[in-house]
Design an enzyme around this catalytic site. Structure first.
Site, PDB file in Angstrom:
ATOM      1  N   CYS A   1       0.806  -1.221   0.000  1.00 12.06           N
ATOM      2  CA  CYS A   1       0.000   0.000   0.000  1.00 12.06           C
ATOM      3  C   CYS A   1       0.844   1.280   0.000  1.00 12.06           C
ATOM      4  O   CYS A   1       0.365   2.335  -0.432  1.00 12.06           O
ATOM      5  CB  CYS A   1      -0.925  -0.002   1.206  1.00 12.06           C
ATOM      6  SG  CYS A   1      -1.777  -1.589   1.449  1.00 12.06           S
TER       7      CYS A   1
ATOM      8  N   HIS B   1      -3.846   6.480   0.059  1.00 12.38           N
ATOM      9  CA  HIS B   1      -4.130   5.094  -0.316  1.00 12.38           C
ATOM     10  C   HIS B   1      -5.619   4.824  -0.157  1.00 12.38           C
ATOM     11  O   HIS B   1      -6.205   5.075   0.898  1.00 12.38           O
ATOM     12  CB  HIS B   1      -3.315   4.145   0.559  1.00 12.38           C
ATOM     13  CG  HIS B   1      -3.738   2.720   0.483  1.00 12.38           C
ATOM     14  ND1 HIS B   1      -3.839   2.034  -0.707  1.00 12.38           N
ATOM     15  CD2 HIS B   1      -4.102   1.835   1.457  1.00 12.38           C
ATOM     16  CE1 HIS B   1      -4.241   0.792  -0.466  1.00 12.38           C
ATOM     17  NE2 HIS B   1      -4.406   0.654   0.838  1.00 12.38           N
TER      18      HIS B   1
ATOM     19  N   ASN C   1      -9.808  -1.730  -3.597  1.00 10.63           N
ATOM     20  CA  ASN C   1      -8.456  -1.524  -3.072  1.00 10.63           C
ATOM     21  C   ASN C   1      -7.479  -2.301  -3.949  1.00 10.63           C
ATOM     22  O   ASN C   1      -7.385  -3.521  -3.849  1.00 10.63           O
ATOM     23  CB  ASN C   1      -8.398  -1.999  -1.617  1.00 10.63           C
ATOM     24  CG  ASN C   1      -7.036  -1.776  -0.980  1.00 10.63           C
ATOM     25  OD1 ASN C   1      -6.029  -1.635  -1.655  1.00 10.63           O
ATOM     26  ND2 ASN C   1      -7.007  -1.771   0.345  1.00 10.63           N
TER      27      ASN C   1
END
Length: 335
Positions: free
Chosen positions: A114, A262, A292
């Site tokens: 991430c 993120h 995601n």
């Protein structure tokens, strides 16, 4: 000599997993509940014969075609992935050949999730400003859905596959990528882990990651995430990191035109926005259609912000990634 982000584009696989699809598999989770908890409506899923190098190549080709970039002009390639095609060779070598980059170009993988986009930009900046390269291609690509146990709804609702390509160049002037800040807390390695499929069994550091402990039939990888621990970690490190980035940049919160973090999930992002006191119109969220995508969430959001007119030339932006590792990083850039 300074480094700047010159162009960004991305690629998402064709197959789509919707909230309606998930609700049919897990009737106890309604479409509305999934949307409310995650802010995600659709996730793109890599096909059985579609891997990280394929996504990376497609993202690179999209960037070259849409921005009229000559592959032969690239003198360094960085590929950020935690789901490589092979242990060896590196994914970057496969991508270099497929994209037609010169054999004189450097090519290397970095294994980060991430926060990986920030680390990639930091490395690109270092290569350019030390005179080792002038045009660096940073590609993020992950196929996390291949790691997920099909019966684990907690992570199936969140993760999608995708790749993004960013051209970082020498702009011949002061650097427009500044105030880079990093952080690592390896004590949290057990909070987000793929326990199976590697050379070492992950149950050794996280017994709860074992499929049997979760009453699951192993799928071979069985990605495990301790959601509350990741959430608490994020709330703990992000505010302080924002302050550190601003101090390095000699700026205040109000000087930043757009915050792009993120894209973990909408609930977490909204919590962070309110905690930081950032107005909603300066905090960009773009995960409803892609989910995601780990290392690619920030560049995908940047590309979406530019295409929708939210991100304009000359704007000062803060980018911040956080998650698996545990690892985090952020910076300020002028678009």
């Amino acid at each position: 000599m300074g480094a700047r982000i010159a162009a960004v584009d991305y690629f998402l696989p064709d197959e789509v997993l919707t909230n309606e699809d998930l609700s049919r598999e897990f009737p106890e989770w309604s479409v509305e509940k999934i949307s409310a908890k995650t802010g995600i409506d659709r996730r793109h899923i890599s096909g059985p014969d579609e891997f990280s190098s394929d996504l990376a190549i497609a993202a690179g080709r999209a960037l070259f075609a849409n921005r009229d970039i000559d592959p032969q002009s690239i003198d360094y390639l960085i590929v950020c992935t935690q789901s490589p095609d092979y242990y060896l060779p590196s994914t970057a070598c496969i991508v270099q050949d497929a994209l037609g980059l010169p054999t004189s170009a450097g090519a290397t993988d970095i294994t980060l999730g991430c926060s990986g986009y920030i680390y990639g930009l930091g490395l690109a900046k270092g290569l350019i400003e030390s005179g080792q390269a002038r045009r660096v291609l940073v590609i993020t690509a992950d196929t996390y859905t291949k790691f997920i146990n099909p019966a684990d709804k907690s992570v199936r609702t969140i993760f999608g596959d995708g790749a993004a390509a960013t051209l970082v160049t020498d702009d011949g002037d002061a650097a427009s990528i500044t105030a880079i800040t990093y952080g690592t807390d390896g004590a949290g390695a057990k909070s987000l882990i793929v326990p199976n499929g590697g050379l070492r069994r992950g149950a050794g550091i996280q017994p709860k990651a074992d499929a049997a402990a979760r009453e699951l039939d192993s799928s071979g990888y069985d990605l495990y995430m301790d959601g509350p621990d990741i959430f608490n970690f994020t709330l703990r490190v992000v505010p302080g990191t924002v302050e550190e980035i601003l101090a390095k940049a000699g700026a205040e919160l109000g000087d930043i035109d757009l915050f792009v973090f993120h894209q973990a999930n909408a609930f977490m992002l909204e919590h962070l926005r309110k905690k930081l006191g950032v107005p909603a119109d300066r905090f960009f969220v773009s995960l409803a259609e892609s989910g995601n995508t780990v290392s690619s969430t920030i560049p995908i959001a940047l590309a979406d912000a530019e295409r929708t007119g939210v991100l304009k030339p000359g704007m000062k932006i803060m980018l911040l990634g956080f998650g698996v590792g545990l690892s985090w990083g952020g910076l300020v850039a002028t678009w």
